[in-house]
Each structure stands twice: as C-alpha cells, then as structure tokens.
Design a protein around this motif. Sequence first.
Motif, PDB file in Angstrom:
ATOM      1  N   ASN A 111       0.834  -1.200   0.000  1.00  0.00           N
ATOM      2  CA  ASN A 111       0.000   0.000   0.000  1.00  0.00           C
ATOM      3  C   ASN A 111       0.874   1.258   0.000  1.00  0.00           C
ATOM      4  O   ASN A 111       1.265   1.748   1.058  1.00  0.00           O
ATOM      5  N   PHE A 112       1.218   1.719  -1.188  1.00  0.00           N
ATOM      6  CA  PHE A 112       1.904   3.002  -1.315  1.00  0.00           C
ATOM      7  C   PHE A 112       1.774   3.486  -2.757  1.00  0.00           C
ATOM      8  O   PHE A 112       1.309   2.754  -3.644  1.00  0.00           O
ATOM      9  N   ASP A 113       2.186   4.716  -2.992  1.00  0.00           N
ATOM     10  CA  ASP A 113       2.144   5.325  -4.324  1.00  0.00           C
ATOM     11  C   ASP A 113       3.147   4.609  -5.219  1.00  0.00           C
ATOM     12  O   ASP A 113       4.330   4.474  -4.865  1.00  0.00           O
ATOM     13  N   LEU A 114       2.712   4.169  -6.385  1.00  0.00           N
ATOM     14  CA  LEU A 114       3.615   3.436  -7.282  1.00  0.00           C
ATOM     15  C   LEU A 114       4.848   4.251  -7.667  1.00  0.00           C
ATOM     16  O   LEU A 114       5.894   3.689  -8.008  1.00  0.00           O
ATOM     17  N   LYS A 115       4.745   5.585  -7.600  1.00  0.00           N
ATOM     18  CA  LYS A 115       5.897   6.423  -7.932  1.00  0.00           C
ATOM     19  C   LYS A 115       7.032   6.251  -6.923  1.00  0.00           C
ATOM     20  O   LYS A 115       8.181   6.610  -7.190  1.00  0.00           O
ATOM     21  N   GLU A 116       6.711   5.692  -5.753  1.00  0.00           N
ATOM     22  CA  GLU A 116       7.724   5.449  -4.725  1.00  0.00           C
ATOM     23  C   GLU A 116       8.369   4.067  -4.853  1.00  0.00           C
ATOM     24  O   GLU A 116       9.301   3.748  -4.109  1.00  0.00           O
ATOM     25  N   ALA A 117       7.905   3.263  -5.788  1.00  0.00           N
ATOM     26  CA  ALA A 117       8.349   1.868  -5.870  1.00  0.00           C
ATOM     27  C   ALA A 117       9.856   1.708  -6.078  1.00  0.00           C
ATOM     28  O   ALA A 117      10.471   0.851  -5.429  1.00  0.00           O
ATOM     29  N   PRO A 118      10.493   2.476  -6.958  1.00  0.00           N
ATOM     30  CA  PRO A 118      11.938   2.271  -7.130  1.00  0.00           C
ATOM     31  C   PRO A 118      12.729   2.491  -5.837  1.00  0.00           C
ATOM     32  O   PRO A 118      13.675   1.747  -5.554  1.00  0.00           O
ATOM     33  N   GLU A 119      12.339   3.489  -5.051  1.00  0.00           N
ATOM     34  CA  GLU A 119      13.040   3.758  -3.799  1.00  0.00           C
ATOM     35  C   GLU A 119      12.739   2.695  -2.747  1.00  0.00           C
ATOM     36  O   GLU A 119      13.620   2.313  -1.971  1.00  0.00           O
ATOM     37  N   LYS A 120      11.524   2.191  -2.726  1.00  0.00           N
ATOM     38  CA  LYS A 120      11.129   1.209  -1.716  1.00  0.00           C
ATOM     39  C   LYS A 120      11.550  -0.217  -2.073  1.00  0.00           C
ATOM     40  O   LYS A 120      11.867  -1.023  -1.189  1.00  0.00           O
ATOM     41  N   LEU A 121      11.555  -0.532  -3.361  1.00  0.00           N
ATOM     42  CA  LEU A 121      11.794  -1.917  -3.787  1.00  0.00           C
ATOM     43  C   LEU A 121      13.116  -2.107  -4.524  1.00  0.00           C
ATOM     44  O   LEU A 121      13.550  -3.242  -4.718  1.00  0.00           O
ATOM     45  N   GLY A 122      13.724  -1.020  -4.969  1.00  0.00           N
ATOM     46  CA  GLY A 122      15.000  -1.123  -5.665  1.00  0.00           C
ATOM     47  C   GLY A 122      14.850  -1.048  -7.177  1.00  0.00           C
ATOM     48  O   GLY A 122      13.820  -1.422  -7.734  1.00  0.00           O
ATOM     49  N   VAL A 123      15.890  -0.566  -7.845  1.00  0.00           N
ATOM     50  CA  VAL A 123      15.869  -0.440  -9.309  1.00  0.00           C
ATOM     51  C   VAL A 123      16.523  -1.664  -9.946  1.00  0.00           C
ATOM     52  O   VAL A 123      17.360  -2.342  -9.341  1.00  0.00           O
ATOM     53  N   ASN A 124      16.108  -1.944 -11.169  1.00  0.00           N
ATOM     54  CA  ASN A 124      16.675  -3.059 -11.956  1.00  0.00           C
ATOM     55  C   ASN A 124      16.575  -4.393 -11.215  1.00  0.00           C
ATOM     56  O   ASN A 124      17.491  -5.220 -11.272  1.00  0.00           O
ATOM     57  N   GLN A 125      15.437  -4.623 -10.549  1.00  0.00           N
ATOM     58  CA  GLN A 125      15.292  -5.800  -9.695  1.00  0.00           C
ATOM     59  C   GLN A 125      14.261  -6.806 -10.185  1.00  0.00           C
ATOM     60  O   GLN A 125      14.224  -7.934  -9.695  1.00  0.00           O
ATOM     61  N   PHE A 126      13.411  -6.433 -11.147  1.00  0.00           N
ATOM     62  CA  PHE A 126      12.246  -7.244 -11.445  1.00  0.00           C
ATOM     63  C   PHE A 126      12.254  -7.758 -12.882  1.00  0.00           C
ATOM     64  O   PHE A 126      12.754  -7.117 -13.795  1.00  0.00           O
ATOM     65  N   ASP A 127      11.672  -8.948 -13.049  1.00  0.00           N
ATOM     66  CA  ASP A 127      11.681  -9.624 -14.347  1.00  0.00           C
ATOM     67  C   ASP A 127      10.514  -9.216 -15.237  1.00  0.00           C
ATOM     68  O   ASP A 127      10.624  -9.287 -16.465  1.00  0.00           O
ATOM     69  N   ALA A 128       9.400  -8.839 -14.638  1.00  0.00           N
ATOM     70  CA  ALA A 128       8.216  -8.488 -15.429  1.00  0.00           C
ATOM     71  C   ALA A 128       7.336  -7.519 -14.652  1.00  0.00           C
ATOM     72  O   ALA A 128       7.292  -7.559 -13.414  1.00  0.00           O
ATOM     73  N   ILE A 129       6.633  -6.671 -15.395  1.00  0.00           N
ATOM     74  CA  ILE A 129       5.667  -5.734 -14.810  1.00  0.00           C
ATOM     75  C   ILE A 129       4.380  -5.826 -15.606  1.00  0.00           C
ATOM     76  O   ILE A 129       4.400  -5.875 -16.843  1.00  0.00           O
ATOM     77  N   THR A 130       3.269  -5.851 -14.889  1.00  0.00           N
ATOM     78  CA  THR A 130       1.953  -5.775 -15.511  1.00  0.00           C
ATOM     79  C   THR A 130       1.266  -4.513 -15.006  1.00  0.00           C
ATOM     80  O   THR A 130       1.496  -4.068 -13.882  1.00  0.00           O
ATOM     81  N   THR A 131       0.407  -3.946 -15.831  1.00  0.00           N
ATOM     82  CA  THR A 131      -0.327  -2.767 -15.375  1.00  0.00           C
ATOM     83  C   THR A 131      -1.580  -2.541 -16.220  1.00  0.00           C
ATOM     84  O   THR A 131      -1.564  -2.705 -17.441  1.00  0.00           O
ATOM     85  N   ASN A 132      -2.635  -2.181 -15.525  1.00  0.00           N
ATOM     86  CA  ASN A 132      -3.906  -1.772 -16.130  1.00  0.00           C
ATOM     87  C   ASN A 132      -4.180  -0.366 -15.590  1.00  0.00           C
ATOM     88  O   ASN A 132      -4.971  -0.182 -14.679  1.00  0.00           O
ATOM     89  N   PRO A 133      -3.465   0.647 -16.129  1.00  0.00           N
ATOM     90  CA  PRO A 133      -3.492   1.983 -15.525  1.00  0.00           C
ATOM     91  C   PRO A 133      -4.777   2.737 -15.849  1.00  0.00           C
ATOM     92  O   PRO A 133      -5.569   2.303 -16.688  1.00  0.00           O
ATOM     93  N   PRO A 134      -4.984   3.882 -15.180  1.00  0.00           N
ATOM     94  CA  PRO A 134      -6.138   4.725 -15.537  1.00  0.00           C
ATOM     95  C   PRO A 134      -6.068   5.110 -17.010  1.00  0.00           C
ATOM     96  O   PRO A 134      -5.003   5.479 -17.515  1.00  0.00           O
TER      97      PRO A 134
END
Length: 257
Positions: A111-134
């Motif tokens: 539960n946080f703003d997706l814009k904070e994800a790189p700082e909270k989860l780290g950069v260059n760390q994930f294999d795939a991203i899915t999104t159904n944005p507004p």
Amino acid sequence: MKRVGAIVMEKVQLKEHERIDDLQCKGLKIIQDTTGFCFGMDAVLLANFCDIKNNSTVIDLGTGTGIIPLLVWAKNKVKKIYGIEIQKDVAEMARRSIRMNNLEDYIEILNFDLKEAPEKLGVNQFDAITTNPPYMEYGGGKVNPEDKKAISRHEIKCTLEDVIRVSSRLLRHNGRFFMVHRPHRIVDILWLLRKYKLEPKKIRFVHPKVDQKPNLVLVKSIKAAKPELKFERPLYVYNDDGTYTDEIYEIYNMNKA
C-alpha cells in the motif's frame, strides 16, 4: 507451501457491499466491493496476454482488487508477485483475497504510491511488470465523484508517463512490460515506451465485434531490446449474435452452453 491445482480457501469476513466472485480458474476466488471499481475484461485479457518466464519476480502497478496477480499466478510459474495499490481500503481488500486463497507466499499487496516503488523496492530488480493503468487523462471526461472509481479511471494519482517511467527503473535489462490501455492513447504509449527504453515488441487490438473498431489495446515491451514490433491478429469479443467468441470462452475457461 506447495503449488497445487486446487486452492484450500480460508474463511474471510466480508464487509458491507462486498461479495466473493469465483474466477473459474484453479479454484481461485476474489473479494469485490460492489460500490467500488470491480475488475473488468481488460484485466483478464491482460493476464492472458502475458508471457512471463518461469521463476520470475513480477510487479503489478495499480493492482486494485488484486485480480491481475491472482490470474498471473494461476497461468504462470512465478516466484513472487507484488501488487502495488495506493488506496488503503482497496489494498486491504486485495490482501484479504490473497489470504482467502492461501497465496501469501506468492503474492504480496503493498500500500503506497507506485511512484515510490523504485526507492522502496530497488531499481533493476524485477523480471516483469503488468499494469492496467487509468485510461483517462485528468480533465478528460467526467470524473466520478466516488474516489475509488475516479482514481481507477482517471490520471489523478499517476499519469501514463509515471507508470512507464517507474516501470523502466524497476525492470532488469531485458525485463518484460505488459499493459492494457485504450487505442486512442496508442501514440502516447509508443512514444513514452521508447523514451524510457521499453522497446515495443507486440501489440494486439481487442474489438467488440468484427465490424467494430477496437476499444482495448494490449502491449508488450522489453527493456533495452532492439526495435521490432509485431502486430498480433485482432481479438474479437462477441459474435454477430452477441455470444462470446470461442477465444473468449477459452480465455475465461468457460464451457459453451
């Protein structure tokens, strides 16, 4: 926890206006708020469109009810899926769905703003991203006064560029990005993807019927890949008589009447 074909359901306490829906996929169920923004066909089609490598770590940006993580888990052998949702009560409802399906070892709702994800989860760390944005630009179209629906439909908390920029930072080199959006934003989508080094690789348009213009577009990109864009054959939702096409029946795991 072992990965099994049938899910053992945990009992959950439903709140007012909530219901449990059967996803007709590996025994999975989901909690939905009938007064909020329930998932639609776009989320189901996106989960089916994804070709995610085995043992991948995945993020779903703007996860809402958690429908995409649930379906991605069901259709792929992933290591872990994180669903990011800015609305506290929506994220809490998604967590209860994950707990109800006993999938806490595989899916985590944050539960946080997706814009904070790189700082909270780290950069260059994930294999795939899915999104159904507004889909709607803020100021475009009538904004629903109910915040849950407005935030889901309009670029109030994040823009298309926010989603793509953040995804580029989160993904590993050659990481995969999957999105569903509206065809009228296709120029913006392709321009922003290339701007942030997410090279468009595959596009599929979704049409209500054969003789009608598309109302959804599915896009796959790969970080830092070489240019080569392929167009998949169109996906048609309804036959002329209003029944679902065979492919939609297959995607939804439904038996034809």
